[in-house]
Design an enzyme around this catalytic site. Structure first.
Site, mmCIF file in Angstrom:
data_model
loop_
_atom_site.group_PDB
_atom_site.id
_atom_site.type_symbol
_atom_site.label_atom_id
_atom_site.label_comp_id
_atom_site.label_asym_id
_atom_site.label_seq_id
_atom_site.Cartn_x
_atom_site.Cartn_y
_atom_site.Cartn_z
ATOM 1 N N CYS A 108 -21.577 27.535 27.443
ATOM 2 C CA CYS A 108 -21.161 28.905 27.108
ATOM 3 C C CYS A 108 -20.930 28.990 25.603
ATOM 4 C CB CYS A 108 -19.925 29.317 27.918
ATOM 5 S SG CYS A 108 -18.459 28.320 27.603
ATOM 6 N N ASN A 167 -16.989 26.947 25.042
ATOM 7 C CA ASN A 167 -16.686 25.731 25.831
ATOM 8 C C ASN A 167 -15.173 25.576 26.062
ATOM 9 O OD1 ASN A 167 -17.171 22.112 25.587
ATOM 10 N ND2 ASN A 167 -17.372 23.407 27.357
ATOM 11 N N CYS A 192 -13.685 28.373 28.186
ATOM 12 C CA CYS A 192 -13.434 29.230 29.362
ATOM 13 C C CYS A 192 -14.474 28.982 30.455
ATOM 14 C CB CYS A 192 -13.429 30.709 28.969
ATOM 15 S SG CYS A 192 -12.168 31.157 27.759
ATOM 16 N N ARG A 193 -15.658 29.574 30.319
ATOM 17 C CA ARG A 193 -16.609 29.572 31.434
ATOM 18 C C ARG A 193 -17.207 28.210 31.755
ATOM 19 N NH1 ARG A 193 -20.149 34.194 28.842
ATOM 20 N NH2 ARG A 193 -19.323 33.078 27.025
ATOM 21 N N SER A 194 -17.717 27.520 30.739
ATOM 22 C CA SER A 194 -18.403 26.253 31.068
ATOM 23 C C SER A 194 -17.436 25.153 31.526
ATOM 24 C CB SER A 194 -19.323 25.790 29.934
ATOM 25 O OG SER A 194 -18.630 25.555 28.742
ATOM 26 N N ASP A 221 -18.135 37.109 29.411
ATOM 27 C CA ASP A 221 -17.213 36.351 28.562
ATOM 28 C C ASP A 221 -15.788 36.849 28.836
ATOM 29 O OD1 ASP A 221 -15.636 35.443 26.528
ATOM 30 O OD2 ASP A 221 -17.013 35.983 24.913
HETATM 31 P P1 4NP Z 1 -16.310 30.853 26.618
HETATM 32 O O1 4NP Z 1 -15.334 31.997 26.055
HETATM 33 O O2 4NP Z 1 -17.626 31.034 25.900
HETATM 34 O O3 4NP Z 1 -16.432 31.185 28.084
HETATM 35 O O4 4NP Z 1 -15.634 29.541 26.338
HETATM 36 C C1 4NP Z 1 -15.086 32.205 24.700
HETATM 37 C C2 4NP Z 1 -14.148 31.430 24.052
HETATM 38 C C3 4NP Z 1 -13.858 31.653 22.722
HETATM 39 C C4 4NP Z 1 -14.521 32.683 22.054
HETATM 40 C C5 4NP Z 1 -15.468 33.462 22.705
HETATM 41 C C6 4NP Z 1 -15.758 33.211 24.039
HETATM 42 N N1 4NP Z 1 -14.199 32.947 20.679
HETATM 43 O O5 4NP Z 1 -14.683 33.967 20.153
HETATM 44 O O6 4NP Z 1 -13.489 32.150 20.057
#
Ligand code: 4NP
Length: 168
Positions: free
Chosen positions: A12, A15, A17-19, A129
């Site tokens: 994702c 790294n 939240c989702r992954s 997201d």
């Molecule tokens: P992820 O979520 O891609 O599911 O881990 C996010 C975590 C952090 C950010 C964006 C999405 N960020 O903008 O820092």
């Protein structure tokens, strides 16, 4: 590594939240089927923003309530070796997928997938997201990831482990 080992990398943007959720959910499904020696998972980000960080607290809490502890995971960015080391590189959304397509050597692009393509019944293309969302957003995302992970594991079981000849 046995020739039948299958390696899965969930990807994702951050790294955190989702992954990491996908890795934890998938690893539990793998363990429930007794396949932990044959199917391995990891996760990574297209960005470097959260390298070295543990998963987001909201993701950790949600999974812990389901008995899945992902607190040991640490964020990292995808690297070149990943395209060689992993058999299934599973992006959480189209933007992640396009980033991977750019970095991936053309002959390895067949390894790139999107999580929701293993859950066609949901009729959505992206795992949204959840970073700017609330606990409800994380719950919504959890259900999508769970469906994708289940479809992926069923695919792996039929593609890699079905109808093996008995050991001699
Ligand atoms: P992820 O979520 O891609 O599911 O881990 C996010 C975590 C952090 C950010 C964006 C999405 N960020 O903008 O820092």
């Amino acid at each position: 590594m046995a020739s039948s080992d299958v390696r899965v990398l969930f990807v994702c943007l951050g790294n955190i939240c989702r992954s990491p959720m996908a890795q934890g959910i998938f690893e539990r499904m793998v363990a429930e089927r007794g396949l932990e020696d044959r199917v391995r998972a990891d996760s990574a980000a297209t960005s470097h923003w959260h390298a070295g960080e543990p998963p987001d607290e909201r993701a950790q809490r949600l999974l812990l309530r389901r008995g899945i502890d992902i607190g040991h995971q640490r964020g990292r960015q995808v690297d070149r070796d990943d395209f060689h080391r992993f058999d299934y590189i599973v992006a959480m959304d189209g933007a992640n997928r396009r980033a991977l397509e750019e970095w991936c050597p053309p002959e390895l692009r067949r390894k790139l997938y999107q999580c929701t393509s293993f859950a066609p019944q949901l009729d959505i293309s992206d795992v949204p997201d959840p970073f700017a969302g609330d606990d409800e957003t994380f719950l919504y995302v959890y259900d999508i990831i769970e469906a994708g992970c289940l479809g992926l594991l069923e695919h792996i079981e039929s593609a890699h482990f079905a109808a093996e000849p008995p050991e001699s």
